[in-house]
Design a protein around this motif. Structure first.
Motif, PDB file in Angstrom:
ATOM      1  N   VAL A   1       0.836  -1.196   0.000  1.00  0.00           N
ATOM      2  CA  VAL A   1       0.000   0.000   0.000  1.00  0.00           C
ATOM      3  C   VAL A   1       0.874   1.249   0.000  1.00  0.00           C
ATOM      4  O   VAL A   1       0.575   2.238  -0.678  1.00  0.00           O
ATOM      5  CB  VAL A   1      -0.961   0.003   1.194  1.00  0.00           C
ATOM      6  N   LEU A   2       1.957   1.214   0.759  1.00  0.00           N
ATOM      7  CA  LEU A   2       2.895   2.335   0.756  1.00  0.00           C
ATOM      8  C   LEU A   2       3.514   2.509  -0.630  1.00  0.00           C
ATOM      9  O   LEU A   2       3.640   3.639  -1.123  1.00  0.00           O
ATOM     10  CB  LEU A   2       3.994   2.104   1.795  1.00  0.00           C
ATOM     11  N   VAL A   3       3.896   1.411  -1.256  1.00  0.00           N
ATOM     12  CA  VAL A   3       4.498   1.489  -2.586  1.00  0.00           C
ATOM     13  C   VAL A   3       3.497   2.032  -3.610  1.00  0.00           C
ATOM     14  O   VAL A   3       3.854   2.829  -4.480  1.00  0.00           O
ATOM     15  CB  VAL A   3       5.022   0.100  -3.024  1.00  0.00           C
ATOM     16  N   LEU A   4       2.235   1.621  -3.498  1.00  0.00           N
ATOM     17  CA  LEU A   4       1.211   2.131  -4.404  1.00  0.00           C
ATOM     18  C   LEU A   4       1.038   3.642  -4.216  1.00  0.00           C
ATOM     19  O   LEU A   4       0.943   4.391  -5.198  1.00  0.00           O
ATOM     20  CB  LEU A   4      -0.116   1.422  -4.153  1.00  0.00           C
ATOM     21  N   ALA A   5       1.015   4.099  -2.969  1.00  0.00           N
ATOM     22  CA  ALA A   5       0.908   5.536  -2.696  1.00  0.00           C
ATOM     23  C   ALA A   5       2.108   6.280  -3.264  1.00  0.00           C
ATOM     24  O   ALA A   5       1.974   7.402  -3.779  1.00  0.00           O
ATOM     25  CB  ALA A   5       0.799   5.772  -1.190  1.00  0.00           C
ATOM     26  N   TRP A   6       3.271   5.668  -3.192  1.00  0.00           N
ATOM     27  CA  TRP A   6       4.488   6.262  -3.767  1.00  0.00           C
ATOM     28  C   TRP A   6       4.373   6.377  -5.281  1.00  0.00           C
ATOM     29  O   TRP A   6       4.690   7.413  -5.866  1.00  0.00           O
ATOM     30  CB  TRP A   6       5.688   5.407  -3.364  1.00  0.00           C
ATOM     31  N   LYS A   7       3.905   5.321  -5.924  1.00  0.00           N
ATOM     32  CA  LYS A   7       3.734   5.352  -7.372  1.00  0.00           C
ATOM     33  C   LYS A   7       2.692   6.388  -7.790  1.00  0.00           C
ATOM     34  O   LYS A   7       2.808   7.014  -8.844  1.00  0.00           O
ATOM     35  CB  LYS A   7       3.326   3.965  -7.881  1.00  0.00           C
ATOM     36  N   PHE A   8       1.671   6.567  -6.952  1.00  0.00           N
ATOM     37  CA  PHE A   8       0.637   7.560  -7.230  1.00  0.00           C
ATOM     38  C   PHE A   8       1.063   8.957  -6.799  1.00  0.00           C
ATOM     39  O   PHE A   8       0.348   9.918  -7.049  1.00  0.00           O
ATOM     40  CB  PHE A   8      -0.661   7.182  -6.508  1.00  0.00           C
ATOM     41  N   GLN A   9       2.219   9.048  -6.116  1.00  0.00           N
ATOM     42  CA  GLN A   9       2.730  10.318  -5.600  1.00  0.00           C
ATOM     43  C   GLN A   9       1.666  11.046  -4.780  1.00  0.00           C
ATOM     44  O   GLN A   9       1.385  12.243  -4.978  1.00  0.00           O
ATOM     45  CB  GLN A   9       3.240  11.198  -6.745  1.00  0.00           C
ATOM     46  N   ALA A  10       1.059  10.315  -3.859  1.00  0.00           N
ATOM     47  CA  ALA A  10       0.012  10.874  -3.003  1.00  0.00           C
ATOM     48  C   ALA A  10       0.623  11.875  -2.032  1.00  0.00           C
ATOM     49  O   ALA A  10       1.594  11.567  -1.335  1.00  0.00           O
ATOM     50  CB  ALA A  10      -0.687   9.763  -2.234  1.00  0.00           C
ATOM     51  N   ALA A  11       0.068  13.065  -1.981  1.00  0.00           N
ATOM     52  CA  ALA A  11       0.593  14.118  -1.112  1.00  0.00           C
ATOM     53  C   ALA A  11       0.153  13.941   0.328  1.00  0.00           C
ATOM     54  O   ALA A  11       0.829  14.400   1.242  1.00  0.00           O
ATOM     55  CB  ALA A  11       0.154  15.487  -1.624  1.00  0.00           C
ATOM     56  N   THR A  12      -0.971  13.262   0.523  1.00  0.00           N
ATOM     57  CA  THR A  12      -1.549  13.144   1.859  1.00  0.00           C
ATOM     58  C   THR A  12      -1.963  11.709   2.136  1.00  0.00           C
ATOM     59  O   THR A  12      -2.566  11.056   1.288  1.00  0.00           O
ATOM     60  CB  THR A  12      -2.788  14.052   1.991  1.00  0.00           C
TER      61      THR A  12
ATOM     62  N   CYS B   1      -4.169   8.758   3.448  1.00  0.00           N
ATOM     63  CA  CYS B   1      -5.619   8.546   3.508  1.00  0.00           C
ATOM     64  C   CYS B   1      -6.365   9.244   2.379  1.00  0.00           C
ATOM     65  O   CYS B   1      -7.597   9.421   2.469  1.00  0.00           O
ATOM     66  CB  CYS B   1      -6.223   9.006   4.832  1.00  0.00           C
ATOM     67  N   LYS B   2      -5.688   9.637   1.317  1.00  0.00           N
ATOM     68  CA  LYS B   2      -6.378  10.394   0.278  1.00  0.00           C
ATOM     69  C   LYS B   2      -5.693  10.253  -1.074  1.00  0.00           C
ATOM     70  O   LYS B   2      -4.475  10.315  -1.173  1.00  0.00           O
ATOM     71  CB  LYS B   2      -6.415  11.877   0.676  1.00  0.00           C
ATOM     72  N   PHE B   3      -6.503  10.036  -2.123  1.00  0.00           N
ATOM     73  CA  PHE B   3      -6.047  10.126  -3.511  1.00  0.00           C
ATOM     74  C   PHE B   3      -6.906  11.181  -4.197  1.00  0.00           C
ATOM     75  O   PHE B   3      -8.135  11.038  -4.260  1.00  0.00           O
ATOM     76  CB  PHE B   3      -6.229   8.799  -4.264  1.00  0.00           C
ATOM     77  N   THR B   4      -6.292  12.233  -4.702  1.00  0.00           N
ATOM     78  CA  THR B   4      -7.045  13.183  -5.506  1.00  0.00           C
ATOM     79  C   THR B   4      -7.307  12.559  -6.875  1.00  0.00           C
ATOM     80  O   THR B   4      -6.706  11.540  -7.236  1.00  0.00           O
ATOM     81  CB  THR B   4      -6.277  14.490  -5.694  1.00  0.00           C
ATOM     82  N   ARG B   5      -8.193  13.158  -7.640  1.00  0.00           N
ATOM     83  CA  ARG B   5      -8.472  12.642  -8.980  1.00  0.00           C
ATOM     84  C   ARG B   5      -7.198  12.606  -9.822  1.00  0.00           C
ATOM     85  O   ARG B   5      -6.912  11.620 -10.499  1.00  0.00           O
ATOM     86  CB  ARG B   5      -9.543  13.500  -9.669  1.00  0.00           C
ATOM     87  N   LYS B   6      -6.428  13.682  -9.788  1.00  0.00           N
ATOM     88  CA  LYS B   6      -5.198  13.752 -10.583  1.00  0.00           C
ATOM     89  C   LYS B   6      -4.195  12.694 -10.140  1.00  0.00           C
ATOM     90  O   LYS B   6      -3.563  12.032 -10.981  1.00  0.00           O
ATOM     91  CB  LYS B   6      -4.577  15.150 -10.468  1.00  0.00           C
ATOM     92  N   GLU B   7      -4.030  12.536  -8.817  1.00  0.00           N
ATOM     93  CA  GLU B   7      -3.095  11.531  -8.316  1.00  0.00           C
ATOM     94  C   GLU B   7      -3.509  10.140  -8.754  1.00  0.00           C
ATOM     95  O   GLU B   7      -2.656   9.329  -9.167  1.00  0.00           O
ATOM     96  CB  GLU B   7      -3.023  11.592  -6.790  1.00  0.00           C
ATOM     97  N   PHE B   8      -4.791   9.850  -8.687  1.00  0.00           N
ATOM     98  CA  PHE B   8      -5.274   8.516  -9.042  1.00  0.00           C
ATOM     99  C   PHE B   8      -5.095   8.257 -10.533  1.00  0.00           C
ATOM    100  O   PHE B   8      -4.579   7.201 -10.935  1.00  0.00           O
ATOM    101  CB  PHE B   8      -6.744   8.375  -8.655  1.00  0.00           C
ATOM    102  N   ILE B   9      -5.511   9.197 -11.353  1.00  0.00           N
ATOM    103  CA  ILE B   9      -5.426   9.009 -12.805  1.00  0.00           C
ATOM    104  C   ILE B   9      -3.969   8.949 -13.259  1.00  0.00           C
ATOM    105  O   ILE B   9      -3.580   8.048 -14.011  1.00  0.00           O
ATOM    106  CB  ILE B   9      -6.185  10.127 -13.543  1.00  0.00           C
TER     107      ILE B   9
END
Length: 322
Positions: free
Chosen positions: A127-138, A140-148
């Motif tokens: 899950v941490l690696v996925l957040a890293w790949k998505f470059q999540a800034a926060t 507990c949260k994926f913005t639309r841009k981060e997810f896409i």
């Protein structure tokens, strides 16, 4: 995704939701997507047909409902594909399945359901690696841009595609430069953006150090974390500099700490740790020595003494005989 590391009292529990008892706001992020929406797939649209008094049918009106075929990776016609063969429509639909009702982002409950559908534990390294790949800034949260952008980065437009990408992502994270990037990302990811934090709380830092070193744990890590745990009053937070320099410490300093020098530009906390660790090892060696001595009890040692006395008396008799 469980209890968020930056919010809960048990920071090792998860990376995904800030509070397990939060009320209202975003109750049903999963109602239009995920692996349990087959009943909606059977009715992608609804038709409203009226009948006039003369028996003729009124104008047929078709109301389209959100297409959820992207959730489980089923093909759908008229999906615009990018250069990598990804369907932007399917990525948008996947995001829509988990997004908050009031904010254009996937928040706590949506993230939790996202993890469930991916069959991953919210507290695990993937899950941490996925957040890293998505470059999540926060957290507990994926913005639309981060997810896409994240889905495009890992070349996946469905849950199945994301799952199949995990082995590649984990392999990428093992590379020296990639791991350094992941390591530094983890510090920023662990900060509470809402409170404007600039350093990690001690318990949060300990949990994140355990997590980020999942694939390759340095020999000194457990002793470092024990040091932090046993000195709560003097260590309240971990700065970015201390976090970043610890990675250099694990790479430059040997397990025996013999090549550590206070003259070098290490954070002062490292000086304290090395002193604490060397003292701990000294006490451990002294204790082992005492235990070793205690193993030779009187009952164990007496046969040797008796044997020497017997041999001595025999020797006296032999000499006396001559």
């Amino acid at each position: 995704m469980g209890q968020c590391v930056t919010k809960c009292k048990n920071p090792t529990s998860s990376l995904g939701s800030k509070s397990g008892d939060k009320e209202g706001g975003s109750k049903s992020h999963h109602k239009k997507g995920g692996g349990s929406h087959k009943e909606e797939q059977n009715a992608p649209c609804s038709k409203a047909i009226g009948e006039l008094s003369n028996g003729t049918k009124a104008l047929e009106v078709t109301v389209e409902t959100p297409v959820i075929s992207a959730v489980i990776g089923e093909p759908h016609k008229d999906m615009g594909l990018d250069g990598d063969g990804l369907s932007m429509l399917r990525i948008e639909e996947l995001f829509y399945c988990y997004k908050d009702e009031h904010e254009d982002a996937i928040l706590e409950e949506g993230m939790e359901m996202f993890c469930i559908d991916l069959c991953v534990d919210p507290a695990e390294f993937r899950v941490l690696v996925l957040a890293w790949k998505f470059q999540a800034a926060t957290m507990c949260k994926f913005t639309r841009k981060e997810f896409i952008d994240g889905c495009k980065a890992i070349k996946a437009d469905s849950l199945e595609g994301i799952c199949s990408s995990f082995p590649v992502m984990l392999l990428d994270a093992k590379g020296e430069e990639n791991f350094k990037d992941l390591y530094r990302f983890t510090f920023q990811f662990g900060l509470d953006a809402d409170e404007g934090q600039r350093s990690l709380q001690r318990d949060i830092a300990i949990a994140l150090w355990h997590l980020v070193f999942t694939q390759n744990s340095p020999a000194i890590l457990e002793h470092w974390l024990d040091f932090l745990s046993e000195n709560p009053s003097s260590i309240r937070g971990i700065s970015r500099d201390t976090w970043n320099m610890f990675l250099n410490f694990t790479q430059a300093i040997g397990p025996d700490l013999s090549n550590y020098s206070e003259e070098e530009a290490w954070p002062s906390l490292f000086d304290t740790f090395v002193e604490w660790e060397l003292e701990r090892r000294k006490k451990e060696e002294e204790q082992m020595a005492k235990e070793e001595e205690g193993r030779c009890t009187d009952s164990e040692c007496s046969p040797t003494t008796d044997r020497l006395e017997t041999e001595g008396s025999r020797g006296s008799q032999t000499w006396g005989g001559h």
